[in-house]
Every structure is written in structure tokens, then in C-alpha cells.
Write a protein that holds these residues in place. Sequence first.
Motif, PDB file in Angstrom:
ATOM      1  N   LYS A  77       0.835  -1.211   0.000  1.00  0.00           N
ATOM      2  CA  LYS A  77       0.000   0.000   0.000  1.00  0.00           C
ATOM      3  C   LYS A  77       0.865   1.254   0.000  1.00  0.00           C
ATOM      4  O   LYS A  77       1.892   1.295   0.689  1.00  0.00           O
ATOM      5  CB  LYS A  77      -0.921  -0.013   1.220  1.00  0.00           C
ATOM      6  CG  LYS A  77      -0.178   0.007   2.540  1.00  0.00           C
ATOM      7  CD  LYS A  77      -1.109  -0.238   3.717  1.00  0.00           C
ATOM      8  CE  LYS A  77      -0.416   0.022   5.032  1.00  0.00           C
ATOM      9  NZ  LYS A  77      -1.145  -0.519   6.181  1.00  0.00           N
ATOM     10  N   ILE A 136      -6.558  -6.227   2.716  1.00  0.00           N
ATOM     11  CA  ILE A 136      -6.304  -6.269   4.168  1.00  0.00           C
ATOM     12  C   ILE A 136      -6.869  -5.068   4.913  1.00  0.00           C
ATOM     13  O   ILE A 136      -6.658  -4.944   6.112  1.00  0.00           O
ATOM     14  CB  ILE A 136      -4.776  -6.364   4.456  1.00  0.00           C
ATOM     15  CG1 ILE A 136      -4.044  -5.121   3.936  1.00  0.00           C
ATOM     16  CG2 ILE A 136      -4.190  -7.643   3.857  1.00  0.00           C
ATOM     17  CD1 ILE A 136      -2.576  -5.058   4.378  1.00  0.00           C
ATOM     18  N   MET A 177       3.092  -7.884  11.784  1.00  0.00           N
ATOM     19  CA  MET A 177       3.497  -6.852  10.837  1.00  0.00           C
ATOM     20  C   MET A 177       4.994  -6.597  11.054  1.00  0.00           C
ATOM     21  O   MET A 177       5.661  -7.362  11.742  1.00  0.00           O
ATOM     22  CB  MET A 177       2.656  -5.585  11.055  1.00  0.00           C
ATOM     23  CG  MET A 177       1.203  -5.914  11.356  1.00  0.00           C
ATOM     24  SD  MET A 177      -0.045  -4.630  11.148  1.00  0.00           S
ATOM     25  CE  MET A 177       0.751  -3.134  11.617  1.00  0.00           C
ATOM     26  N   SER A 178       5.516  -5.530  10.465  1.00  0.00           N
ATOM     27  CA  SER A 178       6.969  -5.308  10.508  1.00  0.00           C
ATOM     28  C   SER A 178       7.561  -5.392  11.913  1.00  0.00           C
ATOM     29  O   SER A 178       8.646  -5.937  12.103  1.00  0.00           O
ATOM     30  CB  SER A 178       7.311  -3.943   9.895  1.00  0.00           C
ATOM     31  OG  SER A 178       7.099  -3.974   8.510  1.00  0.00           O
ATOM     32  N   ARG A 182       1.974 -10.171   7.501  1.00  0.00           N
ATOM     33  CA  ARG A 182       1.719  -9.067   6.554  1.00  0.00           C
ATOM     34  C   ARG A 182       2.740  -7.968   6.826  1.00  0.00           C
ATOM     35  O   ARG A 182       2.643  -7.249   7.806  1.00  0.00           O
ATOM     36  CB  ARG A 182       0.304  -8.523   6.757  1.00  0.00           C
ATOM     37  CG  ARG A 182      -0.808  -9.581   6.752  1.00  0.00           C
ATOM     38  CD  ARG A 182      -2.153  -8.930   7.029  1.00  0.00           C
ATOM     39  NE  ARG A 182      -2.118  -8.094   8.227  1.00  0.00           N
ATOM     40  CZ  ARG A 182      -2.380  -8.505   9.457  1.00  0.00           C
ATOM     41  NH1 ARG A 182      -2.741  -9.753   9.682  1.00  0.00           N
ATOM     42  NH2 ARG A 182      -2.298  -7.681  10.481  1.00  0.00           N
ATOM     43  N   ILE A 183       3.724  -7.874   5.944  1.00  0.00           N
ATOM     44  CA  ILE A 183       4.853  -6.987   6.232  1.00  0.00           C
ATOM     45  C   ILE A 183       5.014  -5.956   5.114  1.00  0.00           C
ATOM     46  O   ILE A 183       5.149  -6.319   3.944  1.00  0.00           O
ATOM     47  CB  ILE A 183       6.142  -7.818   6.426  1.00  0.00           C
ATOM     48  CG1 ILE A 183       5.919  -8.805   7.585  1.00  0.00           C
ATOM     49  CG2 ILE A 183       7.333  -6.913   6.696  1.00  0.00           C
ATOM     50  CD1 ILE A 183       7.118  -9.682   7.891  1.00  0.00           C
ATOM     51  N   GLY A 184       5.010  -4.690   5.511  1.00  0.00           N
ATOM     52  CA  GLY A 184       5.160  -3.604   4.550  1.00  0.00           C
ATOM     53  C   GLY A 184       6.482  -2.873   4.722  1.00  0.00           C
ATOM     54  O   GLY A 184       7.413  -3.020   3.924  1.00  0.00           O
ATOM     55  N   THR A 185       6.575  -2.083   5.790  1.00  0.00           N
ATOM     56  CA  THR A 185       7.720  -1.197   6.004  1.00  0.00           C
ATOM     57  C   THR A 185       9.057  -1.939   5.955  1.00  0.00           C
ATOM     58  O   THR A 185      10.023  -1.436   5.369  1.00  0.00           O
ATOM     59  CB  THR A 185       7.560  -0.487   7.358  1.00  0.00           C
ATOM     60  OG1 THR A 185       6.239   0.090   7.399  1.00  0.00           O
ATOM     61  CG2 THR A 185       8.588   0.612   7.534  1.00  0.00           C
ATOM     62  N   ARG A 230       6.298   4.424   4.252  1.00  0.00           N
ATOM     63  CA  ARG A 230       5.313   4.855   3.261  1.00  0.00           C
ATOM     64  C   ARG A 230       5.268   6.377   3.183  1.00  0.00           C
ATOM     65  O   ARG A 230       5.340   7.043   4.203  1.00  0.00           O
ATOM     66  CB  ARG A 230       3.911   4.323   3.651  1.00  0.00           C
ATOM     67  CG  ARG A 230       3.763   2.841   3.489  1.00  0.00           C
ATOM     68  CD  ARG A 230       2.401   2.351   3.924  1.00  0.00           C
ATOM     69  NE  ARG A 230       2.272   2.229   5.366  1.00  0.00           N
ATOM     70  CZ  ARG A 230       2.637   1.156   6.080  1.00  0.00           C
ATOM     71  NH1 ARG A 230       3.161   0.112   5.491  1.00  0.00           N
ATOM     72  NH2 ARG A 230       2.478   1.146   7.393  1.00  0.00           N
TER      73      ARG A 230
END
Length: 223
Positions: free
Chosen positions: A26, A68, A196-197, A212-215, A221
Motif C-alpha cells: 500500500k 487487508i 506486521m513489521s 503481513r509486512i510492509g515497512t 510509506r
Amino acid sequence: MASIQDNLKNVTAQLPQGVRLVAVSKFHPVEELAAAYEAGQRLFGENRAQELVAKAPQMPSDVRWHFIGHLQKNKVRAIMPHVSVIESVDSVELLQLIEKEAARIDRTVDVLLQLHVAQEETKSGFSVEELVQAGEQNLLTCYPHVRVCGLMAMASLTDDMEQVAHEFDIVRRTYLTLKDGPFDESEHFNELSMGMSDDWQVAVKYGATLVRIGTAIFGPRRY
Ligand SMILES: *Cc1c(COP(=O)(O)O)cnc(C)c1O
């Protein structure tokens, strides 16, 4: 700064067997998703319907998209052709609408039920009581076009890892209660999406099958 490819390698090398990574993309441009794809990543998570619908056609067709975020009822139809799993089902009404929209285009869709265990009121999801009750009332298992594959949850945003562990434990125990109850005949109810992260290592200890990992993969972001 480490590359997306390095970050992916670093995270996936630490994941135990049976735990899959949803790369939460995202707010990141498709060029960055493409870099992750090049490095072998196929599972991506988005939390806004418009963004998912815009990105999906720009990525190869073997990408699997997990939704999500909080899903507004008027957005279900738009994401239905693109999404592989809707992880954030937070009401029986939404489940019923997903059934209707999946049936409309003659597909079956996988979903997870989102459980609210965090301290923040702003996060969505069923309470434990609501979910157990909905299960007892046969409101979770009566959908020919929806496979309910497990639970999803977010822990509180806190440095207190004991609190986070406590919350993941509630999710795990609720999952086991449902698996022994309304889903005892389901072959599909096997997934726990949590972590998460900043807390995925804890989530894995409590039985996460999806993180669920983004950063930690794409960097911060830019909203
Ligand atoms: C943004 C988001 C994530 C990823 O968060 P990071 O801290 O960037 O890893 C995971 N799950 C949900 C539901 C999210 O909205």
C-alpha cells in the motif's frame, strides 16, 4: 538503504516453514512492487480498493492480491475480480455481500475473519464474543461461494511485546475454538494472519501462517 530484494531475502530467510509472507505494498508505486516480483514475491497486500484495482492490471497475472483494509460495502464488487483473499471481513453483513458478489461473477473467494483484539478502538473486526456467537448461529459457514480460511488480526500499536503476545494468544485460542466448533468439518479453516513489521516474530510464535509486512520490505510509506 537496503534494497527491496535484500529486505525480502532477509525476512523470508527468517520465516519458519509453513509461514507465508504477504508483502504489504500500500502507498508504494508499482515499480517497487515489480522489484519485489522480480525477487520472487507473488503475494501482495493492499488496504484500499481503488489502489488494488489500479495496480492489479499493471502487475503479472500470477500475482495473488490480499485485501487487508476495512472494506466498504460499495467496494466489494470492484475488487471481486482481482482479489485472491479478503483478509478483513469484519461483519456478517459483509460476508453476506461477498457471497452475493462472488456468486454474481460465478467465482469462489477465500476470506479471513478479522478479530479485534487491539486496544485501539479505531481498528475494526469482530469481538471474540461476536465471532463465537455468529459461529453458534451458523452465520459463518453457510456461503457456497465463500471459503472461510481462518482469522486475521492486528495487535495494539505498542512497544510492550507482552501485551502484543497476549493479544496474539487470544487470536490463536479463538481460532482453535472455532476450528473445533463451527469449522470442524472445514478443510479450509487453517490460516492465522497476524504480525506486521514490528511484531511478526511474536506472531509466528503464536502460530501465524501468514505475516503481513510492509515497512520492513518497502521502507517507510509516503502518504
Ligand atoms: C499496513 C498494514 C500492514 C503492514 O504494516 P507494516 O508495519 O508496514 O509492516 C499489515 N497489516 C495491515 C492490516 C495493514 O494495514
